[in-house]
Design a protein around this motif. Structure first.
Motif, PDB file in Angstrom:
ATOM      1  N   LYS A  63      45.279  90.818  48.282  1.00 41.87           N
ATOM      2  CA  LYS A  63      44.284  90.823  47.211  1.00 41.87           C
ATOM      3  C   LYS A  63      44.683  91.827  46.149  1.00 41.87           C
ATOM      4  N   ASN A  64      44.689  91.382  44.896  1.00 41.91           N
ATOM      5  CA  ASN A  64      44.985  92.283  43.791  1.00 41.91           C
ATOM      6  C   ASN A  64      43.804  93.219  43.554  1.00 41.91           C
ATOM      7  N   THR A  65      44.096  94.473  43.304  1.00 39.49           N
ATOM      8  CA  THR A  65      43.029  95.450  43.061  1.00 39.49           C
ATOM      9  C   THR A  65      42.419  95.294  41.671  1.00 39.49           C
ATOM     10  N   ARG A  66      43.098  94.546  40.814  1.00 37.37           N
ATOM     11  CA  ARG A  66      42.564  94.234  39.491  1.00 37.37           C
ATOM     12  C   ARG A  66      43.060  92.845  39.112  1.00 37.37           C
ATOM     13  N   ARG A  67      42.460  92.256  38.119  1.00 41.21           N
ATOM     14  CA  ARG A  67      42.869  90.923  37.657  1.00 41.21           C
ATOM     15  C   ARG A  67      44.230  91.025  36.990  1.00 41.21           C
ATOM     16  N   MET A  68      45.237  90.356  37.560  1.00 38.36           N
ATOM     17  CA  MET A  68      46.603  90.411  37.039  1.00 38.36           C
ATOM     18  C   MET A  68      46.984  89.171  36.251  1.00 38.36           C
ATOM     19  N   GLY A  69      46.288  88.067  36.472  1.00 41.63           N
ATOM     20  CA  GLY A  69      46.656  86.823  35.816  1.00 41.63           C
ATOM     21  C   GLY A  69      47.560  85.988  36.711  1.00 41.63           C
ATOM     22  N   GLU A  70      47.583  84.698  36.461  1.00 41.15           N
ATOM     23  CA  GLU A  70      48.305  83.773  37.337  1.00 41.15           C
ATOM     24  C   GLU A  70      49.808  84.025  37.342  1.00 41.15           C
ATOM     25  N   THR A  71      50.386  84.317  36.175  1.00 40.00           N
ATOM     26  CA  THR A  71      51.836  84.486  36.083  1.00 40.00           C
ATOM     27  C   THR A  71      52.313  85.695  36.881  1.00 40.00           C
ATOM     28  N   ASP A  72      51.679  86.850  36.674  1.00 41.64           N
ATOM     29  CA  ASP A  72      52.079  88.051  37.409  1.00 41.64           C
ATOM     30  C   ASP A  72      51.826  87.892  38.903  1.00 41.64           C
ATOM     31  N   THR A  73      50.780  87.165  39.261  1.00 42.17           N
ATOM     32  CA  THR A  73      50.498  86.926  40.678  1.00 42.17           C
ATOM     33  C   THR A  73      51.587  86.067  41.307  1.00 42.17           C
TER      34      THR A  73
END
Length: 505
Positions: A63-73
């Motif tokens: 789980k990302n601790t902040r919203r990173m966006g689809e590309t970075d994920t």
């Protein structure tokens, strides 16, 4: 034991469909895989639903601790992946039985192939109806090479959910581009298509679910809303200062003429829509625009844009030895082709060149500049509004690669489709094509132009005068006439495709 395949599944607010998506992967008879799910800081129960399924050791949840966006994920999943191959699946799609087994067995037997893909179904949200098959025309197994007839629709009619790809090739191609607002997967596929052969297995492998609130549809709706707001905004609602991010630099536009700002925002809506934070060291081009001499009420939006915006901007470009030309620019590698014709013929020509795997640079006003002994071209702002004769008489509905524009009330090529899939970079102007369309012609006719004829047509013909009368640079056009080949081309209904095919070599 390391898995052979890593299934990549980024997820954001996907509680409605993610359980079905994961279960479609876990039901695969092929066992040597891992499923990497990264919850991109969802606001619903996505993480809790996936956590319930982590009893299967093949599921790895983060789980990302902040919203990173689809590309970075997606790029984060690539770093975590242990498999030799990558198979992507969105959190709202379904993997059909046999995909992992068929794709992995084929890639293991054929190491020269870097990617294998199968048949996909585009279906309604509730899976009640299949809308289209992808790819729509390829029907038989076989290798897909650049330049072959099989390659004509790839990677345009391509979805990452159809493919299983060697991880080493994805890394070599440069991963996913975080700067793109949409279409980062297809842009990556295009780069992959250049470095490794693809192979098509005519077997169903996944279902692509079209959601009414899906990312692509919501972004298109957002763009349409912006366009609608621009056209319907009242005078007091139109901002006097607007920033645009164009060609890796910022434009700061200020004007008290609300009709002029409306015309600018329409032409540059894509560039204001791209969400990018301005860095302190980035250059800003400041344009303080005055109301055109003619009364704004008597001038059309295109005229306002040309004389009120393009003229002042060109004064800035001239200081850097750059200028505009009213023409289209397409490229193939580093080779650039200027297409000079009236708007409708120019649009038809651009579509023909794009279908032959050329890159789009500009449909209306490319920037030209001198570098060493040659003239180079690069893209500039235009909304990629191309006429599409194939849609004439068709019911007003969105189809693959084009859409009905309710603002312009005509069919246009999907802005995101070409902006993110096919946008070219800087190219050297190699040929200038003056195209004349004649419906009675049965074959293509062309005549080469000498340097004086080419220069004369560039400077004097009507379609070159739009920006030349606004302090154009004759020295650039002289250099083009000396360094590039000029051709006068007459084509009939089928001539555009033949011309694009001929110029490949």
């Amino acid at each position: 034991m390391r898995p052979l395949i890593s299934v990549a599944m980024p997820a954001y607010n996907a509680e409605k469909f993610i359980r079905a998506a994961i279960e479609s992967v876990l039901r695969q008879k092929f066992q040597h895989f891992e499923l990497i799910v990264i919850d991109d800081h969802s606001e619903d129960n996505t993480y809790q639903i996936v956590r319930e399924l982590t009893g299967d050791a093949r599921v790895r949840l983060y789980k990302n601790t902040r919203r990173m966006g689809e590309t970075d994920t997606k790029n984060k999943i690539l770093k975590l992946a242990r498999g030799k191959y990558i198979a992507a699946l969105d959190a709202d799609d379904l993997m059909l039985q046999g995909r992992l087994k068929d794709h992995c067995e084929f890639l293991e037997k054929h190491p020269e192939i870097g990617a294998v893909f199968g048949r996909g179904f585009v279906a309604t949200e509730n899976l009640e109806r299949v809308i289209i098959l992808i790819p729509p025309t390829i029907r038989q197994d076989g290798k897909v090479l650049r330049g072959s007839c099989r390659a004509k629709e790839l990677p345009y009619d391509f979805n990452q959910g159809m493919a299983t790809i060697k991880k080493e090739h994805i890394l070599k191609a440069g991963r996913f581009e975080a700067s793109l607002p949409i279409g980062e997967d297809s842009r990556l596929m295009r780069r992959l298509f250049k470095i490794t052969p693809f192979y098509f297995l005519n077997k169903p492998c996944f279902i692509y679910r079209i959601q009414k609130k899906g990312v692509c549809h919501s972004r298109l709706r957002e763009n349409f809303k912006r366009m609608h707001d621009v056209f319907t905004a009242k005078k007091r609602q139109m901002p006097k200062i607007q920033y645009f991010y164009v060609n890796k630099q910022w434009l700061r536009v200020r004007t008290d003429c609300y009709k002029l700002m409306r015309a600018i925002r329409w032409r540059l809506n894509f560039y204001s829509w791209v969400k990018k934070q301005r860095k302190s060291n980035e250059r800003i081009v400041r344009l303080d625009l005055k109301t055109p001499q003619k009364k704004a009420a008597r001038v059309t939006d295109p005229e306002l844009f040309a004389c009120g915006f393009m003229n002042p901007l060109e004064q800035q470009l001239i200081k850097r030895n750059e200028t505009f030309l009213e023409a289209a620019l397409v490229s193939r590698g580093e080779r650039g082709f200027l297409i000079v014709a009236d708007e409708k013929v120019r649009s038809e020509a651009v579509l023909a060149f794009l279908s032959q795997d050329y890159c789009y640079c500009s449909a209306n006003s490319p920037i030209l500049y001198l570098k060493s002994k040659d003239v180079y071209g690069k893209s500039f702002v235009d909304p990629l509004v191309l006429y599409d004769s194939a849609s004439v008489g068709v019911k007003k509905r969105n189809v693959w690669g084009r859409f009905w524009n309710p603002i312009l009330k005509k069919y246009c090529i999907n802005t995101f489709f070409y902006r993110t899939y096919l946008t070219g970079d800087v190219c050297r102007i190699e040929k200038v094509l003056f195209i004349n369309f004649n419906p009675t012609f049965q074959r293509l006719r062309s005549r080469s132009l000498n340097a004086s004829e080419l220069y004369s047509r560039l400077v004097r013909d009507n379609y070159a005068k739009l920006y030349l009368r606004y302090a154009g640079r004759p020295d650039i056009f002289k250099k083009i006439s000396l360094r590039a080949g000029g051709f006068s081309v007459s084509v009939g209904p089928n001539g555009m495709l033949k011309l694009a095919e001929m110029l490949k070599h």
